[in-house]
Write an enzyme that holds these catalytic residues in place. Structure first.
Site, short mmCIF file in Angstrom:
data_model
loop_
_atom_site.label_atom_id
_atom_site.label_comp_id
_atom_site.label_asym_id
_atom_site.label_seq_id
_atom_site.Cartn_x
_atom_site.Cartn_y
_atom_site.Cartn_z
N SER A 241 0.84 -1.21 0.00
CA SER A 241 0.00 0.00 0.00
C SER A 241 0.87 1.25 0.00
O SER A 241 1.26 1.75 -1.06
CB SER A 241 -0.97 -0.03 1.19
OG SER A 241 -0.27 0.02 2.41
N ARG A 242 1.21 1.74 1.16
CA ARG A 242 2.16 2.83 1.32
C ARG A 242 2.96 2.54 2.59
O ARG A 242 2.40 1.99 3.56
CB ARG A 242 1.44 4.18 1.49
CG ARG A 242 0.84 4.74 0.21
CD ARG A 242 1.89 5.23 -0.79
NE ARG A 242 1.30 5.86 -1.96
CZ ARG A 242 0.97 5.24 -3.09
NH1 ARG A 242 1.16 3.94 -3.21
NH2 ARG A 242 0.46 5.91 -4.10
N GLU A 271 10.49 6.37 0.82
CA GLU A 271 11.15 5.69 -0.30
C GLU A 271 11.55 6.71 -1.37
O GLU A 271 10.86 7.72 -1.52
CB GLU A 271 10.21 4.63 -0.90
CG GLU A 271 8.93 5.21 -1.46
CD GLU A 271 7.96 4.14 -1.94
OE1 GLU A 271 7.76 3.12 -1.25
OE2 GLU A 271 7.39 4.36 -3.02
N HIS A 289 8.89 -0.63 -5.04
CA HIS A 289 7.56 -0.06 -5.38
C HIS A 289 7.20 -0.35 -6.84
O HIS A 289 7.11 0.57 -7.67
CB HIS A 289 7.52 1.45 -5.10
CG HIS A 289 6.11 1.97 -4.98
ND1 HIS A 289 5.77 3.04 -4.20
CD2 HIS A 289 4.95 1.55 -5.55
CE1 HIS A 289 4.48 3.27 -4.30
NE2 HIS A 289 3.94 2.37 -5.12
N ILE A 290 6.99 -1.63 -7.10
CA ILE A 290 6.66 -2.04 -8.49
C ILE A 290 5.28 -2.70 -8.56
O ILE A 290 5.00 -3.45 -9.49
CB ILE A 290 7.72 -3.02 -9.04
CG1 ILE A 290 7.88 -4.23 -8.10
CG2 ILE A 290 9.05 -2.31 -9.25
CD1 ILE A 290 8.50 -5.43 -8.78
N GLY A 291 4.44 -2.40 -7.58
CA GLY A 291 3.11 -3.05 -7.50
C GLY A 291 2.37 -3.08 -8.82
O GLY A 291 1.82 -4.10 -9.22
C1 GLV Z 1 0.97 3.19 -6.89
O1 GLV Z 1 1.48 3.06 -5.83
C2 GLV Z 1 -0.24 3.96 -7.13
O2 GLV Z 1 -0.72 4.61 -6.20
O3 GLV Z 1 -0.71 3.92 -8.25
#
Ligand code: GLV
Length: 323
Positions: A241-242, A271, A289-291
């Site tokens: 998420s964050r 980050e 952070h590659i979600g």
């Molecule tokens: C990615 O973290 C987004 O918020 O799109």
């Protein structure tokens, strides 16, 4: 009629750039060179609309500095914690985001983190790539032995669109799902997942715990020291998420003292300048952070941001307006 002027702060998908050029006077950032904060403020006063990234910061000072020209900020991200939406509202600047089209990609990243953390993928990868495998003592009961997903229980914090997809995907691993959400879902959305009214009561029942809520003042450190202490010793913490939803000190302490088994993290407070203690932990499987980072998803997010710009200036319904 003169075309509205649109600034695109970073490189977005080619298909979305082409679409934008059809109706607008566009300034693209083909080289993807980030603007400094001051440049961003200055530039935004020269445009009617902005397509922005989550790395661009739109704080109160930014909106106070706007001279009335800028009408819309269309973000290519789903999370909009980089934007002070109250200040935007006061300035009557529309904010849109890019939800839904990334749900499957983020759910897949969640599975990657769960598998990576549970099966010690970081340690395994490091051993092979450092060419030390040949020197390692490989014994049947300990060597890189981790934990299964099959048959385990996943606790989900934030059962929104992404949380619900994760819940469906993990059923393929024979996992049971329990969840905490601000509100209990209707049973057709719950699909058998058991609801807990507060995070702490759910913690002791989680083999895995995964955070899927947006970053807001209410969700800051939703996984705090008290919650983490309630997890079983074999528990694995996952975050896509964050970073601010997890208390770093508490999580790092638990990983160092092994009062939990592992963590799989795609997001971090501050980050990419994350807390360096994470770098030393073998039981922390990390990603940068590659979600949502698949070509298909990034193209869809780019296009959705363009569709929001079109909706604003061509007076159509916004696909996804925030304020
Ligand atoms: C990615 O973290 C987004 O918020 O799109």
């Amino acid at each position: 009629m003169t075309k509205p002027k649109i600034l695109v702060t970073r490189k977005i998908a080619d298909s979305a750039e082409e679409q934008l050029l059809k109706n607008f006077d566009v300034s693209l950032n083909k080289n993807d060179s980030p603007f400094s904060y001051d440049e961003l403020v200055k530039k935004c006063n020269e445009y009617d609309g902005v397509v922005a990234a989550s790395w661009d910061k739109f704080d109160k000072n930014f909106f106070d500095s706007m001279n009335g020209k800028l009408q819309i900020i269309s973000s290519i991200a789903v999370g909009y914690d980089n934007i002070n939406t109250e200040a935007a509202k006061n300035k009557k600047i529309v904010i849109t985001n890019a939800p839904n089209v990334l749900n499957d990609a983020v759910a897949e990243t969640t599975l990657l983190l769960m598998l990576g953390a549970a099966r010690r993928a970081y340690e395994g990868l490091t051993l092979v790539k450092s060419n030390k495998w040949k020197d390692a003592k490989v014994d049947f009961t300990n060597f890189m032995v981790g934990q299964p997903l099959t048959g385990k229980t996943l606790g989900i914090i934030g059962m929104g669109r992404i949380g619900q997809i994760v819940a469906e995907r993990v059923k393929g691993f024979g996992m049971k799902v329990i969840y905490y959400n601000r509100k209990k879902l209707s049973s057709d959305l719950e699909r058998g997942a058991k609801y807990y009214e507060n995070v702490n009561s759910m913690m002791p029942h989680c083999d895995f715990i995964s955070v899927h809520c947006p970053a807001t003042p209410e969700t800051k450190n939703i996984l705090n020291a008290e919650a983490i202490k309630l997890l079983p010793k074999h528990a694995i913490v996952i975050n896509t998420s964050r970073g601010i939803t997890v208390d770093d000190d508490a999580l790092i302490d638990a990983l160092e003292k092994k009062t939990i088994y592992a963590a799989g993290l795609d997001v971090f407070t501050n980050e990419p300048k994350l807390d360096e203690r994470y770098l030393k932990l073998d039981n922390c499987f990390t990603l940068p952070h590659i979600g949502s980072a698949t070509h298909e998803t990034r193209a869809a997010m780019s296009m959705l941001a363009v569709k929001n710009i079109e909706a604003h200036f061509l007076k159509k319904n916004y696909p996804s307006r925030v304020v």
